[in-house]
Scaffold this active site. Structure first.
Site, PDB file in Angstrom:
ATOM      1  N   PRO A  38       0.823  -1.211   0.000  1.00 15.60           N
ATOM      2  CA  PRO A  38       0.000   0.000   0.000  1.00 15.60           C
ATOM      3  C   PRO A  38       0.858   1.261   0.000  1.00 15.60           C
ATOM      4  CG  PRO A  38      -0.050  -1.064   2.172  1.00 15.60           C
ATOM      5  CD  PRO A  38       0.707  -1.974   1.259  1.00 15.60           C
ATOM      6  N   ASP A  39       0.339   2.347  -0.579  1.00 17.06           N
ATOM      7  CA  ASP A  39       1.058   3.620  -0.445  1.00 17.06           C
ATOM      8  C   ASP A  39       0.628   4.265   0.876  1.00 17.06           C
ATOM      9  OD1 ASP A  39      -1.375   4.843  -0.912  1.00 17.06           O
ATOM     10  OD2 ASP A  39      -0.822   5.743  -2.828  1.00 17.06           O
ATOM     11  N   PHE A  40       1.002   5.515   1.093  1.00 15.97           N
ATOM     12  CA  PHE A  40       0.721   6.145   2.375  1.00 15.97           C
ATOM     13  C   PHE A  40      -0.545   6.989   2.359  1.00 15.97           C
ATOM     14  CE2 PHE A  40       5.168   5.167   2.131  1.00 15.97           C
ATOM     15  CZ  PHE A  40       5.409   4.570   3.357  1.00 15.97           C
ATOM     16  N   ARG A  41      -0.688   7.823   1.310  1.00 13.44           N
ATOM     17  CA  ARG A  41      -1.701   8.870   1.372  1.00 13.44           C
ATOM     18  C   ARG A  41      -2.912   8.669   0.480  1.00 13.44           C
ATOM     19  NH1 ARG A  41       3.247  10.746   2.174  1.00 13.44           N
ATOM     20  NH2 ARG A  41       3.594  11.801   4.169  1.00 13.44           N
ATOM     21  N   ASN A 112      11.152   4.944  -1.477  1.00 14.15           N
ATOM     22  CA  ASN A 112      10.621   3.662  -1.029  1.00 14.15           C
ATOM     23  C   ASN A 112      11.631   2.875  -0.199  1.00 14.15           C
ATOM     24  OD1 ASN A 112       8.442   4.505  -2.444  1.00 14.15           O
ATOM     25  ND2 ASN A 112       8.725   3.118  -4.172  1.00 14.15           N
ATOM     26  N   ILE A 113      11.077   2.101   0.729  1.00 16.97           N
ATOM     27  CA  ILE A 113      11.906   1.333   1.653  1.00 16.97           C
ATOM     28  C   ILE A 113      11.731  -0.157   1.403  1.00 16.97           C
ATOM     29  CG2 ILE A 113      11.938   3.112   3.444  1.00 16.97           C
ATOM     30  CD1 ILE A 113       9.548   1.846   4.740  1.00 16.97           C
ATOM     31  N   ASP A 114      11.150  -0.496   0.255  1.00 20.98           N
ATOM     32  CA  ASP A 114      10.807  -1.897  -0.015  1.00 20.98           C
ATOM     33  C   ASP A 114      11.901  -2.678  -0.738  1.00 20.98           C
ATOM     34  OD1 ASP A 114      10.573  -0.934  -2.679  1.00 20.98           O
ATOM     35  OD2 ASP A 114       8.407  -0.670  -2.475  1.00 20.98           O
ATOM     36  N   HIS A 131      15.013   7.628   1.821  1.00 20.30           N
ATOM     37  CA  HIS A 131      14.433   7.381   3.142  1.00 20.30           C
ATOM     38  C   HIS A 131      14.947   6.080   3.758  1.00 20.30           C
ATOM     39  CE1 HIS A 131      10.851  10.246   2.082  1.00 20.30           C
ATOM     40  NE2 HIS A 131      11.972  10.879   2.313  1.00 20.30           N
ATOM     41  N   CYS A 142      22.995   2.904  21.005  1.00 22.58           N
ATOM     42  CA  CYS A 142      24.445   2.709  20.859  1.00 22.58           C
ATOM     43  C   CYS A 142      24.837   2.372  19.422  1.00 22.58           C
ATOM     44  CB  CYS A 142      24.939   1.620  21.796  1.00 22.58           C
ATOM     45  SG  CYS A 142      24.457  -0.042  21.318  1.00 22.58           S
ATOM     46  N   THR A 206       4.558   9.419  -6.674  1.00 25.64           N
ATOM     47  CA  THR A 206       4.796  10.097  -5.394  1.00 25.64           C
ATOM     48  C   THR A 206       3.893  11.316  -5.267  1.00 25.64           C
ATOM     49  OG1 THR A 206       6.373  11.334  -4.033  1.00 25.64           O
ATOM     50  CG2 THR A 206       6.820  11.294  -6.406  1.00 25.64           C
ATOM     51  N   SER A 207       3.445  11.574  -4.024  1.00 28.00           N
ATOM     52  CA  SER A 207       2.591  12.745  -3.783  1.00 28.00           C
ATOM     53  C   SER A 207       3.431  14.010  -3.629  1.00 28.00           C
ATOM     54  CB  SER A 207       1.750  12.521  -2.521  1.00 28.00           C
ATOM     55  OG  SER A 207       2.598  12.377  -1.396  1.00 28.00           O
ATOM     56  N   ASN A 230       1.631   9.624 -12.654  1.00 28.71           N
ATOM     57  CA  ASN A 230       0.998   9.568 -11.330  1.00 28.71           C
ATOM     58  C   ASN A 230      -0.519   9.595 -11.466  1.00 28.71           C
ATOM     59  OD1 ASN A 230       2.204   9.573  -8.586  1.00 28.71           O
ATOM     60  ND2 ASN A 230       0.806  11.286  -8.221  1.00 28.71           N
TER      61      ASN A 230
END
Ligand code: OAD
Length: 273
Positions: A38-41, A112-114, A131, A142, A206-207, A230
């Protein structure tokens, strides 16, 4: 104006004529939704719309370092859904990989972090993970790295991992994902300058709501075409003479461009393999 007209056909002509040799690509969660992430927004399907059950102060709190220190559990509940491993790159990822294969990719900037860019075979040195990613994790106190196999177990059970130094430290462990209130990787700032020598920019899925990433399209020099793939118009794209808006699903837009380039068969083949 650089393009004959504001269309994908003109963009394809621009590429095939050899005028685009240094293409920069800027991506977000929208290029991975077709992979099942899923995306975020997005209003109905986005993660932020579906976080109500976690009782957060704001949906973004799940990625907020200050909130994480107080309550790391919601992040780990979410991490289960986002954790890489079970996902396959999309046509959009493979298209970017094809650009690299043809020696046309100057740099990819992804939020993206995928890790699907790497999975699609884009050379690591051409990727800026602005990101961060789920590739590594460490103690937030630490900074001692935490083993990948144990991380996988924790995420699968939505259990919060703690520093491997045990009672000596006891800090929370977090993947090297950039949370709100954290700095972006140095690489983002080092590679940002490459945009000024680009001859074409593709912005996809991307938004453009999160800074500093959201300002990257502004670094594209005047007269250099910017193409937006988009669902919606974002970030003031479309305001410059050489902006092309391809509004809709990005895989569909990318296939259309591949058709115009004569790359469609190659693209589909790479995607299947
Ligand atoms: P968003 O969810 O904010 O935006 C996704 C954009 O992609 C929206 O404009 C959607 O309309 C569009 N979109 C969705 N599916 C699409 C599809 N199949 N084809 C084309 N467009 C599509 O995601 P990002 O812009 O990536 O931070 O969000 C930026 C950052 O906000 C993320 O990196 C994340 C979040 O807080 C961290 O994870 C640290």
């Amino acid at each position: 104006e650089t393009l004959r007209e504001r269309s994908l056909a003109a963009v394809a002509e621009y590429i095939t004529s050899g005028k685009a040799k240094r293409i920069v690509v800027m991506t977000g969660a929208g290029i991975s939704t077709a992979a099942g992430i899923p995306d975020f927004r997005s209003p109905e399907t986005g993660l932020y719309a579906n976080l109500a059950k976690l009782n957060l102060p704001r949906p973004e709190s799940v990625f907020d370092l200050l909130f994480f220190k107080e309550n790391p559990k919601p992040f780990y509940v979410l991490a289960k859904d986002l954790y890489p491993g079970n996902f396959h790159p999309t046509i959009s990822h493979v298209f970017i990989s094809l650009l690299a294969k043809k020696g046309l990719l100057h740099q990819l900037y992804t939020q993206n972090i995928d890790c699907l860019e790497r999975a699609a075979g884009i050379p690591p040195e051409l990727i800026v993970e602005a990101h961060g990613s789920f590739a590594n994790q460490r103690c937030i106190e630490c900074k001692t790295p935490f083993p990948a196999d144990r991380m996988r177990e924790h995420v699968a059970r939505a259990e919060v991992p703690r520093c491997i130094r045990g009672a000596e430290c006891g800090g929370l462990v977090k993947p090297d994902i950039v949370f709100f209130h954290e700095a972006l990787p140095m690489l983002f700032y080092e590679r940002k300058d490459l945009i000024s020598s680009a001859d074409l920019a593709l912005v996809m899925g991307t938004s453009l709501q999160v800074h500093p990433f959201a300002s990257l399209p502004n670094y594209v020099p005047e007269g250099v075409p910017r193409v937006l793939f988009n669902l919606e118009r974002v970030g003031g794209l479309g305001t410059q003479a050489d902006d092309v808006l391809e509004l809709g699903d990005c895989d569909t837009g990318v296939r259309k461009l591949a058709d115009q380039l004569g790359w469609r068969e190659e693209l589909e083949k790479e995607w299947r393999d």
